[in-house]
Motif scaffolding. Structure first.
Motif, PDB file in Angstrom:
ATOM      1  N   ALA A 179      46.186  41.741  27.089  1.00  0.00           N
ATOM      2  CA  ALA A 179      44.897  42.274  27.531  1.00  0.00           C
ATOM      3  C   ALA A 179      44.905  42.521  29.035  1.00  0.00           C
ATOM      4  N   ILE A 180      44.390  43.666  29.446  1.00  0.00           N
ATOM      5  CA  ILE A 180      44.187  43.974  30.858  1.00  0.00           C
ATOM      6  C   ILE A 180      42.702  43.774  31.143  1.00  0.00           C
ATOM      7  N   LEU A 181      42.378  42.853  32.050  1.00  0.00           N
ATOM      8  CA  LEU A 181      40.994  42.537  32.375  1.00  0.00           C
ATOM      9  C   LEU A 181      40.725  42.716  33.867  1.00  0.00           C
ATOM     10  N   SER A 182      39.454  42.881  34.206  1.00  0.00           N
ATOM     11  CA  SER A 182      39.018  42.942  35.604  1.00  0.00           C
ATOM     12  C   SER A 182      37.966  41.858  35.831  1.00  0.00           C
ATOM     13  N   PRO A 183      38.391  40.629  36.097  1.00  0.00           N
ATOM     14  CA  PRO A 183      37.419  39.547  36.307  1.00  0.00           C
ATOM     15  C   PRO A 183      36.676  39.639  37.633  1.00  0.00           C
ATOM     16  N   CYS A 190      45.465  40.428  34.893  1.00  0.00           N
ATOM     17  CA  CYS A 190      44.296  40.913  35.616  1.00  0.00           C
ATOM     18  C   CYS A 190      44.640  42.203  36.354  1.00  0.00           C
ATOM     19  N   SER A 191      43.688  43.107  36.388  1.00  0.00           N
ATOM     20  CA  SER A 191      43.935  44.414  37.003  1.00  0.00           C
ATOM     21  C   SER A 191      44.013  44.307  38.521  1.00  0.00           C
ATOM     22  N   ARG A 192      43.140  43.456  39.098  1.00  0.00           N
ATOM     23  CA  ARG A 192      43.105  43.258  40.542  1.00  0.00           C
ATOM     24  C   ARG A 192      42.253  42.030  40.847  1.00  0.00           C
ATOM     25  N   GLY A 193      42.200  41.665  42.134  1.00  0.00           N
ATOM     26  CA  GLY A 193      41.360  40.551  42.554  1.00  0.00           C
ATOM     27  C   GLY A 193      40.027  41.071  43.053  1.00  0.00           C
ATOM     28  N   GLY A 194      39.787  40.919  44.356  1.00  0.00           N
ATOM     29  CA  GLY A 194      38.518  41.367  44.923  1.00  0.00           C
ATOM     30  C   GLY A 194      37.528  40.226  45.008  1.00  0.00           C
ATOM     31  N   TYR A 195      36.440  40.337  44.258  1.00  0.00           N
ATOM     32  CA  TYR A 195      35.394  39.313  44.281  1.00  0.00           C
ATOM     33  C   TYR A 195      34.795  39.159  42.883  1.00  0.00           C
ATOM     34  N   GLY A 196      34.408  37.934  42.524  1.00  0.00           N
ATOM     35  CA  GLY A 196      33.621  37.747  41.316  1.00  0.00           C
ATOM     36  C   GLY A 196      34.194  36.861  40.245  1.00  0.00           C
ATOM     37  N   ALA A 197      35.467  36.466  40.339  1.00  0.00           N
ATOM     38  CA  ALA A 197      36.068  35.666  39.270  1.00  0.00           C
ATOM     39  C   ALA A 197      35.368  34.315  39.111  1.00  0.00           C
ATOM     40  N   ALA A 198      34.926  33.734  40.215  1.00  0.00           N
ATOM     41  CA  ALA A 198      34.242  32.435  40.127  1.00  0.00           C
ATOM     42  C   ALA A 198      32.933  32.551  39.357  1.00  0.00           C
ATOM     43  N   GLN A 199      32.296  33.720  39.420  1.00  0.00           N
ATOM     44  CA  GLN A 199      31.047  33.933  38.674  1.00  0.00           C
ATOM     45  C   GLN A 199      31.270  33.757  37.182  1.00  0.00           C
ATOM     46  N   ILE A 200      32.342  34.347  36.670  1.00  0.00           N
ATOM     47  CA  ILE A 200      32.563  34.262  35.227  1.00  0.00           C
ATOM     48  C   ILE A 200      33.183  32.929  34.839  1.00  0.00           C
ATOM     49  N   LEU A 201      33.922  32.308  35.759  1.00  0.00           N
ATOM     50  CA  LEU A 201      34.446  30.971  35.482  1.00  0.00           C
ATOM     51  C   LEU A 201      33.294  30.014  35.196  1.00  0.00           C
ATOM     52  N   VAL A 256      47.692  36.126  34.338  1.00  0.00           N
ATOM     53  CA  VAL A 256      48.434  36.547  35.535  1.00  0.00           C
ATOM     54  C   VAL A 256      47.477  37.160  36.554  1.00  0.00           C
ATOM     55  N   GLY A 257      47.599  36.743  37.799  1.00  0.00           N
ATOM     56  CA  GLY A 257      46.813  37.335  38.873  1.00  0.00           C
ATOM     57  C   GLY A 257      46.892  36.486  40.127  1.00  0.00           C
ATOM     58  N   TYR A 258      46.332  36.979  41.201  1.00  0.00           N
ATOM     59  CA  TYR A 258      46.282  36.200  42.442  1.00  0.00           C
ATOM     60  C   TYR A 258      45.020  36.587  43.196  1.00  0.00           C
ATOM     61  N   SER A 259      44.915  36.184  44.450  1.00  0.00           N
ATOM     62  CA  SER A 259      43.738  36.460  45.268  1.00  0.00           C
ATOM     63  C   SER A 259      42.517  35.815  44.625  1.00  0.00           C
ATOM     64  N   ASP A 260      41.475  36.599  44.305  1.00  0.00           N
ATOM     65  CA  ASP A 260      40.253  36.054  43.713  1.00  0.00           C
ATOM     66  C   ASP A 260      40.504  35.391  42.354  1.00  0.00           C
ATOM     67  N   ILE A 261      41.596  35.758  41.688  1.00  0.00           N
ATOM     68  CA  ILE A 261      41.929  35.206  40.369  1.00  0.00           C
ATOM     69  C   ILE A 261      42.313  33.730  40.488  1.00  0.00           C
ATOM     70  N   ILE A 267      49.890  31.899  35.797  1.00  0.00           N
ATOM     71  CA  ILE A 267      50.828  32.559  36.710  1.00  0.00           C
ATOM     72  C   ILE A 267      50.100  33.183  37.887  1.00  0.00           C
ATOM     73  N   HIS A 268      50.372  32.659  39.076  1.00  0.00           N
ATOM     74  CA  HIS A 268      49.879  33.245  40.319  1.00  0.00           C
ATOM     75  C   HIS A 268      50.887  34.326  40.713  1.00  0.00           C
ATOM     76  N   GLY A 269      50.499  35.584  40.526  1.00  0.00           N
ATOM     77  CA  GLY A 269      51.446  36.662  40.817  1.00  0.00           C
ATOM     78  C   GLY A 269      50.783  38.019  40.810  1.00  0.00           C
ATOM     79  N   SER A 270      51.563  39.039  41.113  1.00  0.00           N
ATOM     80  CA  SER A 270      51.063  40.397  41.268  1.00  0.00           C
ATOM     81  C   SER A 270      50.479  40.946  39.982  1.00  0.00           C
ATOM     82  N   MET A 271      49.586  41.933  40.151  1.00  0.00           N
ATOM     83  CA  MET A 271      48.810  42.476  39.038  1.00  0.00           C
ATOM     84  C   MET A 271      49.163  43.946  38.813  1.00  0.00           C
ATOM     85  N   CYS A 272      48.202  44.728  38.363  1.00  0.00           N
ATOM     86  CA  CYS A 272      48.480  46.111  37.971  1.00  0.00           C
ATOM     87  C   CYS A 272      48.996  46.986  39.120  1.00  0.00           C
TER      88      CYS A 272
END
Length: 332
Positions: free
Chosen positions: A38-42, A103-114, A130-135, A150-155
């Protein structure tokens, strides 16, 4: 005789409980050809072209990528409302077809859904994420639920390089259950030499500091790390020396650093203010020099995706900071 057997069983049970308490964070099952990912944008919204190119790469790896319903949705600075992004995450976790989440990218907002996903729900589903930054917020919750991630690069990285760069290939091998190669870094003038063993925890400093103190989701909660040896890694982007210094001091006040046996400092990119220091590393060295443990600098974890190796959150590792180089080994 029976009494002796019972005592032996009790001792074995006690030892197992101790081992589980220290090493019981589970690794998700490896992927195999044909598995759905699955490709997600958290957090924030990615360019659609980036997602489509990354999906091509994943198909080339033999996987079946599927986009979440709200991957390209735009709601203010986020990829949909918190409820929409939570819906996508819950779909990916609950689906028996989906075997991993990228995850498609980081940015902002992952903590909201957590915050919207109870820790008991996270405990039920053990899939690679898989993801990093905000993830980092989601990594924190997953580790607390007993699962590695996995803390690592995304899309963006997959799309840019076609998945052929060394770090993307490490990610592919890791997802498919191949042995994780050692991660190496060159020597640095600020390094503290030595060896450390422990559970690898960390990620984006401002993000895991942001969830600090949460009852269920803080991967550096004092009660959670109690009895565990920790190898801490950290990186960030767009932060000033003063803010990073405040975050480090917050960890010190919290008592987190008392459990840390080794520290991995990645790159801090796009620093906004040095406050008289020559570099962010100089301030970090001044603060961390009080800890007589192995510490390394300029390790390949950062927002510079050309210097961002996949790292397994919650995995047992051995850090060796030698005179000529740094080596991080992962232990299954």
């Amino acid at each position: 005789m029976m009494r002796r057997i019972m005592v032996s069983l009790m001792m074995a049970t006690a030892l197992l409980a101790m081992a589980k308490g220290k090493y019981g964070i589970e690794m998700p099952a490896p992927l195999k050809a044909g598995d759905v990912v699955a490709i997600l944008s958290p957090g924030s919204t990615p360019p659609d072209s980036t997602v489509l190119k990354a999906m091509e790469v994943l198909r080339g790896w033999g996987l079946k990528p599927v986009k979440g319903k709200y991957v390209n949705t735009r709601y203010h600075g986020w990829a949909g409302t918190a409820a929409q992004r939570t819906e996508d995450l819950m779909w990916a976790l609950r689906s028996k077809e989906v075997k991993a989440i990228i995850c498609s990218r980081g940015g902002y907002g992952a903590a909201q859904i957590l915050y919207n996903v109870p820790i008991d729900t996270l405990k039920k589903y053990n899939k690679w994420l898989v993801g990093y930054s905000d993830i980092t917020a989601l990594h924190s919750g997953l580790v607390r639920s007993g699962h590695m991630s996995i803390h690592g690069s995304m899309c963006a990285r997959l799309a840019k390089t076609g998945g052929n760069d060394v770090f993307s290939q490490r990610l592919r091998r890791l997802l498919f259950g191949e042995a994780m190669p050692d991660v190496e870094a060159p020597a640095h003038a600020f390094n503290h030499q030595g060896k450390a063993k422990g559970i690898l925890l960390g990620g984006n400093l401002s993000v895991f500091t942001g969830v600090s103190g949460s009852k269920d989701y803080d991967l550096l909660d004092r009660d959670f790390v109690k009895g565990k040896d920790v190898v801490l890694f950290l990186e960030d982007v767009g932060e000033s020396v003063n803010r990073v210094a405040s975050m480090l001091f917050q960890m010190k006040l919290k008592g987190t650093l008392d459990h840390v046996k080794g520290i991995i400092v990645g790159r801090f990119t796009e620093v906004t203010g040095l406050s008289g220091y020559n570099s962010m590393d100089e301030m970090l060295h001044e603060f961390l020099d009080q800890y007589q443990i192995p510490i390394c600098y300029d390790f390949p974890t950062s927002h510079d995706e050309a210097w961002n190796s996949p790292l397994i959150e919650g995995c047992q590792v051995e850090l060796n900071v030698a005179k000529d180089k740094v080596t991080l080994k992962f232990k299954k």
